[in-house]
Design a protein around this motif. Sequence first.
Motif, PDB file in Angstrom:
ATOM      1  N   ILE A  33       5.649  -6.822  -2.992  1.00  0.00           N
ATOM      2  CA  ILE A  33       5.229  -5.828  -3.979  1.00  0.00           C
ATOM      3  C   ILE A  33       6.429  -5.064  -4.529  1.00  0.00           C
ATOM      4  CG2 ILE A  33       2.959  -5.563  -2.909  1.00  0.00           C
ATOM      5  CD1 ILE A  33       3.988  -2.914  -1.689  1.00  0.00           C
ATOM      6  N   ASP A  34       6.323  -4.638  -5.748  1.00  0.00           N
ATOM      7  CA  ASP A  34       7.352  -3.809  -6.379  1.00  0.00           C
ATOM      8  C   ASP A  34       7.478  -2.501  -5.601  1.00  0.00           C
ATOM      9  OD1 ASP A  34       8.863  -2.104  -8.033  1.00  0.00           O
ATOM     10  OD2 ASP A  34       7.996  -2.928  -9.860  1.00  0.00           O
ATOM     11  N   GLU A  35       8.678  -2.221  -5.157  1.00  0.00           N
ATOM     12  CA  GLU A  35       8.929  -1.001  -4.380  1.00  0.00           C
ATOM     13  C   GLU A  35       8.450   0.256  -5.091  1.00  0.00           C
ATOM     14  OE1 GLU A  35      11.658   2.374  -4.837  1.00  0.00           O
ATOM     15  OE2 GLU A  35      12.127   0.448  -5.783  1.00  0.00           O
ATOM     16  N   ARG A  36       8.519   0.275  -6.411  1.00  0.00           N
ATOM     17  CA  ARG A  36       8.121   1.462  -7.157  1.00  0.00           C
ATOM     18  C   ARG A  36       6.622   1.721  -7.072  1.00  0.00           C
ATOM     19  NH1 ARG A  36      11.074  -0.536 -12.514  1.00  0.00           N
ATOM     20  NH2 ARG A  36      10.050  -2.409 -11.695  1.00  0.00           N
ATOM     21  N   ARG A  37       5.843   0.687  -6.738  1.00  0.00           N
ATOM     22  CA  ARG A  37       4.396   0.835  -6.621  1.00  0.00           C
ATOM     23  C   ARG A  37       3.966   1.186  -5.201  1.00  0.00           C
ATOM     24  NH1 ARG A  37       2.168  -4.635  -8.181  1.00  0.00           N
ATOM     25  NH2 ARG A  37       0.218  -3.622  -7.577  1.00  0.00           N
ATOM     26  N   ALA A  38       4.912   1.162  -4.280  1.00  0.00           N
ATOM     27  CA  ALA A  38       4.581   1.454  -2.883  1.00  0.00           C
ATOM     28  C   ALA A  38       4.552   2.964  -2.675  1.00  0.00           C
ATOM     29  CB  ALA A  38       5.605   0.804  -1.963  1.00  0.00           C
ATOM     30  N   THR A  39       3.370   3.503  -2.489  1.00  0.00           N
ATOM     31  CA  THR A  39       3.223   4.941  -2.251  1.00  0.00           C
ATOM     32  C   THR A  39       2.751   5.235  -0.837  1.00  0.00           C
ATOM     33  OG1 THR A  39       0.978   4.874  -3.132  1.00  0.00           O
ATOM     34  CG2 THR A  39       2.750   5.418  -4.672  1.00  0.00           C
ATOM     35  N   ALA A  40       2.363   4.184  -0.117  1.00  0.00           N
ATOM     36  CA  ALA A  40       1.941   4.313   1.280  1.00  0.00           C
ATOM     37  C   ALA A  40       2.144   2.953   1.937  1.00  0.00           C
ATOM     38  CB  ALA A  40       0.475   4.728   1.372  1.00  0.00           C
ATOM     39  N   TYR A  41       2.106   2.932   3.248  1.00  0.00           N
ATOM     40  CA  TYR A  41       2.280   1.677   3.974  1.00  0.00           C
ATOM     41  C   TYR A  41       1.081   0.762   3.741  1.00  0.00           C
ATOM     42  CZ  TYR A  41       2.882  -1.704   7.700  1.00  0.00           C
ATOM     43  OH  TYR A  41       3.026  -2.873   8.396  1.00  0.00           O
ATOM     44  N   MET A  42       1.374  -0.512   3.418  1.00  0.00           N
ATOM     45  CA  MET A  42       0.327  -1.511   3.213  1.00  0.00           C
ATOM     46  C   MET A  42       0.554  -2.658   4.188  1.00  0.00           C
ATOM     47  SD  MET A  42       0.289  -1.729  -0.966  1.00  0.00           S
ATOM     48  CE  MET A  42      -0.675  -3.240  -0.903  1.00  0.00           C
ATOM     49  N   PRO A  43      -0.340  -2.861   5.156  1.00  0.00           N
ATOM     50  CA  PRO A  43      -0.184  -3.985   6.088  1.00  0.00           C
ATOM     51  C   PRO A  43      -0.114  -5.311   5.341  1.00  0.00           C
ATOM     52  CG  PRO A  43      -1.899  -2.481   6.837  1.00  0.00           C
ATOM     53  CD  PRO A  43      -1.538  -2.055   5.441  1.00  0.00           C
ATOM     54  N   GLY A  44       0.793  -6.188   5.764  1.00  0.00           N
ATOM     55  CA  GLY A  44       0.928  -7.500   5.144  1.00  0.00           C
ATOM     56  C   GLY A  44       1.763  -7.523   3.888  1.00  0.00           C
ATOM     57  N   ALA A  45       2.283  -6.355   3.490  1.00  0.00           N
ATOM     58  CA  ALA A  45       3.095  -6.276   2.269  1.00  0.00           C
ATOM     59  C   ALA A  45       4.551  -5.991   2.624  1.00  0.00           C
ATOM     60  CB  ALA A  45       2.569  -5.189   1.347  1.00  0.00           C
ATOM     61  N   VAL A  46       5.444  -6.442   1.756  1.00  0.00           N
ATOM     62  CA  VAL A  46       6.881  -6.163   1.886  1.00  0.00           C
ATOM     63  C   VAL A  46       7.387  -5.678   0.530  1.00  0.00           C
ATOM     64  CG1 VAL A  46       9.176  -7.146   2.292  1.00  0.00           C
ATOM     65  CG2 VAL A  46       7.246  -7.854   3.723  1.00  0.00           C
ATOM     66  N   PRO A  47       8.002  -4.494   0.479  1.00  0.00           N
ATOM     67  CA  PRO A  47       8.513  -3.982  -0.794  1.00  0.00           C
ATOM     68  C   PRO A  47       9.757  -4.743  -1.267  1.00  0.00           C
ATOM     69  CG  PRO A  47       8.226  -2.224   0.827  1.00  0.00           C
ATOM     70  CD  PRO A  47       8.136  -3.515   1.559  1.00  0.00           C
TER      71      PRO A  47
END
Length: 292
Positions: A33-47
């Motif tokens: 995922i785009d780091e800029r869209r990461a606002t909280a921890y999402m299991p299974g995702a990597v920024p």
Amino acid sequence: REGNNGGVAEVKIAGYYGDPARAGLPRAGVAYIDERRATAYMPGAVPVLWAPEAPSAEAGVVTADGKRGLFAFNNSGCPRNPQVAGHLKRRLARVRALGYGKAVLDELNYPTPHDGELFHSCFCEYCTSEEPGLEALRLKLDLGGLAAARARLVERALKEAADYAEALGLRLEAVVHPPIIAKLAGQDYRAFLKHVDKLQVMLYHKCPGAGCLNKEYAMLMRLTGEDPYGLGDPDKVEREGVPMWVLEREAEEARRLGGDRAVPVLWADERLGQAMEAVAGAGFDEAVVFVP
């Protein structure tokens, strides 16, 4: 997934960029995922962090004639500019603070042929102070000399980012260009693997922008006259994409340089099955899929 020739590419999807449902693919593996869209921890995702993101136009690369500009998507600056390096570190810290233990650095390199006149760079004060030999390359585009200086500069930038990430408790992967372009942009696969766990190799046979092998190769032909694969017509290459045998050759070289720590990233379009067969032919058994 079946290729157009009816064969089945035995390549597992290890992850994806974008929404796999848009390409009719199962949701499997890691969600990048785009780091800029990461606002909280999402299991299974990597920024994924766009490494050369420039906080201002003043951080752009400088051409041999003194023109300063931002490359790739008009958002990328010199990897050795302190503004760019500091901005990257702040974003790494933010990702770690959200709880992520892994991140991906994308486009940690200098301009590629796609960037036209900005390709012959960077001659900013930071690059020339670290690599005084660059001054001799101002008047003539020496691909070998420029590539060697860039590789040293990029590895220093990568080491600084990786050391900072390690101190935070954050492991890194990196997205790299296909070998024929990577070596010109300052991405030495083996040097990268000193500092990151894995390389994601962009093997996009046809797409419209930076990192797309058809666009990069066509511009390489136009800028330098070089045509290593003998494809002939840059307009045709850009319009129709590179042949699958070229994709397989680039995959083979990526495999030789990166071994089991390299994974191809493929563009999701009507030829994805053929691309999977090409990377399978090069010895890969998994791939990441980019869904535009």
